[in-house]
Motif scaffolding. Sequence first.
Motif, PDB file in Angstrom:
ATOM      1  N   ALA A 163       0.824  -1.209   0.000  1.00 29.57           N
ATOM      2  CA  ALA A 163       0.000   0.000   0.000  1.00 29.57           C
ATOM      3  C   ALA A 163       0.856   1.256   0.000  1.00 29.57           C
ATOM      4  CB  ALA A 163      -0.923  -0.008   1.220  1.00 29.57           C
ATOM      5  N   HIS A 164       2.057   1.182   0.590  1.00 29.78           N
ATOM      6  CA  HIS A 164       2.956   2.335   0.599  1.00 29.78           C
ATOM      7  C   HIS A 164       3.420   2.674  -0.814  1.00 29.78           C
ATOM      8  CE1 HIS A 164       2.944   2.381   4.899  1.00 29.78           C
ATOM      9  NE2 HIS A 164       3.500   1.188   5.004  1.00 29.78           N
ATOM     10  N   ALA A 167       0.568   4.283  -2.662  1.00 27.39           N
ATOM     11  CA  ALA A 167       0.366   5.676  -2.248  1.00 27.39           C
ATOM     12  C   ALA A 167       1.405   6.593  -2.882  1.00 27.39           C
ATOM     13  CB  ALA A 167       0.428   5.773  -0.729  1.00 27.39           C
ATOM     14  N   ALA A 294       1.296   5.014   2.937  1.00 26.20           N
ATOM     15  CA  ALA A 294      -0.151   4.872   2.978  1.00 26.20           C
ATOM     16  C   ALA A 294      -0.671   5.514   4.265  1.00 26.20           C
ATOM     17  CB  ALA A 294      -0.539   3.407   2.912  1.00 26.20           C
TER      18      ALA A 294
END
Length: 295
Positions: A163-164, A167, A294
């Motif tokens: 998710a990082h 993002a 994220a």
Amino acid sequence: MSLTLLAATDFSAPARHTVERAAQLAHAHPGARLTLAHIVPDAAPGLLRYLLPGEADTLAARQHDEARQQLDTLAASLSARWPSRIDTVLGEGAALDGLAALVDAQPPDLLVMGVRGAHFVREWLIGSTTERVLRKLKRPLLAVRQRPQAAYRRILAPVDFSAHAEAAIRVAHAWLPRADIVLLHAFGVEHESTFRLAGMEESRIHDYRIQARDAAAAELESFIARLDLPAAHFTRVLAHGPASLRILEHEQTTDADLIVMGKRGLSMIEEMLLGSVTQQVLARASSDVLIAAAA
């Protein structure tokens, strides 16, 4: 809602590159608001205040006035070259704490800092302010190393499917919607070194690599689908080997002028012993680096 940038400067030559890049980005987004920030250190330490209280207060006031004048002059110069709204703000105290207070008071969409500042020897010994800000603050951070010649045109985005990473790419696309993005995933075969030490034939290890590559390719397509961004902007690259080495290699081969990465979540002890991939790239890359996490 207009985009906001906060660019930190210590008035050093490297910091000039930082504020120029921030002004260029603000100019490219009509309505964006750029704030230039300078943290004024304590000019009158405790002993001086005790011995000469009157002079200590005068020295602190003079330092604030000089910093304010420099900051306003810098803002006027940048605004003349890249017309946009540019505000200024002074913070106080240690660089990290003062900057953190400004960010907490009015969180920017993008924090812009130089990779190295005026006191580069001290920073080399204890870690740069940018690296310490990266550990402490949650906002997307653009670490500027190069003097801006033109808008970023080619982005190298290492992805681990987290998710990082997602993002970080979204932040980059929001600021640079026309840039080409090279998605790089560095893959490996679990226990490959153990297999080789055990005498496994290279042909079998090669087969495992092919399997790992095919699995990574499928996962990369799923990752791109989650991004829901124009596919024409993406080039896919799969590379076998350590992530930090492959990132630095492909920075050169892809002619990237910006690296975009997700913030990794190693423990403090792991970071001290090994250093995260993000920190290694931030320290060794030739280009600027944008880092986000994220929510």
